[in-house]
Design a protein around this motif. Structure first.
Motif, PDB file in Angstrom:
ATOM      1  N   CYS A 140      35.282  39.452  29.419  1.00  0.00           N
ATOM      2  CA  CYS A 140      35.388  40.735  30.305  1.00  0.00           C
ATOM      3  C   CYS A 140      36.888  40.947  30.807  1.00  0.00           C
ATOM      4  O   CYS A 140      37.471  40.200  31.062  1.00  0.00           O
ATOM      5  N   ASN A 199      37.245  40.262  34.897  1.00  0.00           N
ATOM      6  CA  ASN A 199      37.281  38.754  35.141  1.00  0.00           C
ATOM      7  C   ASN A 199      37.653  38.330  36.224  1.00  0.00           C
ATOM      8  O   ASN A 199      38.446  37.198  36.364  1.00  0.00           O
ATOM      9  N   ARG A 200      37.389  39.165  37.594  1.00  0.00           N
ATOM     10  CA  ARG A 200      38.183  38.575  38.768  1.00  0.00           C
ATOM     11  C   ARG A 200      37.024  38.633  39.835  1.00  0.00           C
ATOM     12  O   ARG A 200      37.479  38.211  40.945  1.00  0.00           O
ATOM     13  N   CYS A 201      35.772  38.739  39.434  1.00  0.00           N
ATOM     14  CA  CYS A 201      34.812  38.605  40.634  1.00  0.00           C
ATOM     15  C   CYS A 201      34.662  37.153  40.929  1.00  0.00           C
ATOM     16  O   CYS A 201      34.512  36.324  40.129  1.00  0.00           O
ATOM     17  N   CYS A 218      31.655  34.890  39.879  1.00  0.00           N
ATOM     18  CA  CYS A 218      31.229  35.041  38.539  1.00  0.00           C
ATOM     19  C   CYS A 218      32.259  33.963  37.532  1.00  0.00           C
ATOM     20  O   CYS A 218      33.325  34.181  37.618  1.00  0.00           O
ATOM     21  N   TYR A 233      32.986  34.182  32.113  1.00  0.00           N
ATOM     22  CA  TYR A 233      34.017  34.311  31.004  1.00  0.00           C
ATOM     23  C   TYR A 233      35.271  33.732  31.732  1.00  0.00           C
ATOM     24  O   TYR A 233      36.321  33.917  31.224  1.00  0.00           O
ATOM     25  N   ALA A 271      30.998  42.293  28.268  1.00  0.00           N
ATOM     26  CA  ALA A 271      30.715  42.602  29.757  1.00  0.00           C
ATOM     27  C   ALA A 271      30.857  44.181  30.087  1.00  0.00           C
ATOM     28  O   ALA A 271      30.463  44.667  31.129  1.00  0.00           O
ATOM     29  N   LYS A 320      35.292  42.750  43.519  1.00  0.00           N
ATOM     30  CA  LYS A 320      34.707  43.439  42.440  1.00  0.00           C
ATOM     31  C   LYS A 320      35.420  44.300  41.702  1.00  0.00           C
ATOM     32  O   LYS A 320      35.223  44.761  40.603  1.00  0.00           O
TER      33      LYS A 320
END
Ligand code: SF4
Length: 386
Positions: free
Chosen positions: A34, A37-39, A42, A45, A121, A193
């Motif tokens: 992704c 890649n910072r959510c 989640c 990844y 993603a 997000k």
């Protein structure tokens, strides 16, 4: 010199996830991991670096699948796949031997070769000309595949020119899956997000204008207890502005190793209980107005799988599923919660006369489940599914 060109082809690749609705699709990996890649919720990844795969490698993957499919179809009709020895003989008959690609081709052939999902993603981050070239190659190789779909971030979609999105649609990309998660700016900001409500709306409308189908994913629970109702109302409001083809529910699981789990440990984030979540989903459904989206709740993490139907005609039917849950007394609600996560019930209506009720009661006794601790026990069970 272009650094990416130096990368060696490592064989056919597949990424770790796909939407539930793409269970029978051929998975083609265009990018790895992704780019955001910072959510905070989640971990798909985590610690994995994003990269674009070289276009020629993606073409090699497609050609490999094409070669295997041609070989398989010369020997077997769909639905008449060989036994284990037959599969080994067939595999050994090919000059290029790539077991991952061969298995993907076999599975796709067996399921009728109807759809293709582009991983990972956010495939739309590719240069439009590259993506269109790949889509055209896919269509030349697999003209019978009617559906080609991908995940995409709203942040990326709004940066693509309308004419390029239209060219992608014309080249065969006909459905986009967007992880909206929430329409509340406060929730989106808290979970990092990387987009706001307006960006989600703008992106969704762009996808539809380009002539693609749009599937929006919503995450009940993501607002925590504090923002639960705001999350429901604002998400419904964003979706009312977009009118996507599909709205899919995928309930939050607070997964170990995520920033959100750390926030939960420190008491900054409090996950709603199932009863609160049911109330949140009811408010959400009630607030969807003026749209004709199809709603699906097709994930084991969801409390109610039987919430399914088209708006507006099925709205009352979907709300009734939740009301049946509220009609249960606390002990019965706890039994439903556990039985649902054990996979025995799809909705509260499945409890009556269920042959699995004894097993559910046994599990509740085994784990010491009571109406007071049921959510804690469920959270542990749910972690196994993410
Ligand atoms: S954009 Fe999607 S894949 Fe990327 S971190 Fe957020 S939820 Fe995970």
């Amino acid at each position: 010199m272009d650094k990416k060109k130096k990368e060696e082809y490592r064989g056919f690749e597949q990424g770790p996830i796909r939407p539930p609705s793409e269970a029978y699709s051929l998975l083609l990996r265009l990018t790895r991991n992704c780019p955001w890649n910072r959510c905070s919720f989640c971990r798909v990844y985590t610690n994995k670096k994003f990269s674009l795969r070289p276009v020629e490698h993606i073409i090699m993957d497609i050609d490999l699948i094409h070669t295997y499919i041609q070989g398989i179809s010369q020997k077997f009709k769909p639905g008449q796949l060989p036994d284990h020895n037959g599969i080994s003989d067939l595999f050994n008959s090919f000059e290029t031997k790539d077991r991952v690609a061969f298995n993907a081709a076999m599975n796709w052939y067996a399921s009728g070769m109807k759809s293709i999902f582009l991983q990972d993603a956010n495939s739309l981050i590719l240069k439009p000309t590259d993506l269109i070239y790949i889509l055209e190659h896919i269509r030349n190789c697999f003209p019978t595949a009617g559906r080609i779909t991908s995940y995409a971030r709203s942040h990326t979609i709004v940066r693509i020119k309308d004419e390029n999105l239209e060219l992608m649609a014309r080249a065969g990309l006909n459905r986009i899956h967007v992880g909206m998660e929430s329409g509340s700016d406060r929730v989106l900001k808290r979970v990092n997000k990387g987009v706001d409500k307006q960006t989600h709306i703008k992106a969704g409308l762009k996808v539809k204008r380009a002539g693609m189908e749009l599937s929006e994913y919503v995450m009940p629970g993501l607002g925590g207890i504090e923002l639960s109702i705001e999350h429901a109302l604002e998400t419904a409001s964003a979706l009312n502005s977009i009118n996507p083809d599909f709205i899919r529910l995928r309930t939050l699981a607070v997964t170990n190793g995520t920033k959100l789990a750390e926030e939960a440990r420190r008491g900054i984030f409090e996950k709603p209980t199932d009863v609160m979540m049911a109330k949140e989903i009811r408010v959400f459904l009630e607030s969807l107005n003026g749209i004709d989206s199809y709603i699906k709740s097709d994930h084991i993490l969801n409390l109610f799988e039987t919430i399914e139907g088209r708006l507006p005609e099925d709205k009352d039917k979907m709300i009734r599923v939740i009301d049946r849950f509220f009609d249960l007394d606390p002990e019965e609600q706890a039994l439903y919660q556990v039985g649902r996560r054990m996979g025995f019930f799809r909705g509260p209506e499945d409890m009556e006369g269920s042959p699995h009720m004894d097993q559910v009661k046994m599990a509740c006794r085994h784990y010491g489940v009571t109406p007071d601790n049921v959510d804690l026990v469920i959270d542990e069970l749910m972690k196994r599914f993410v």
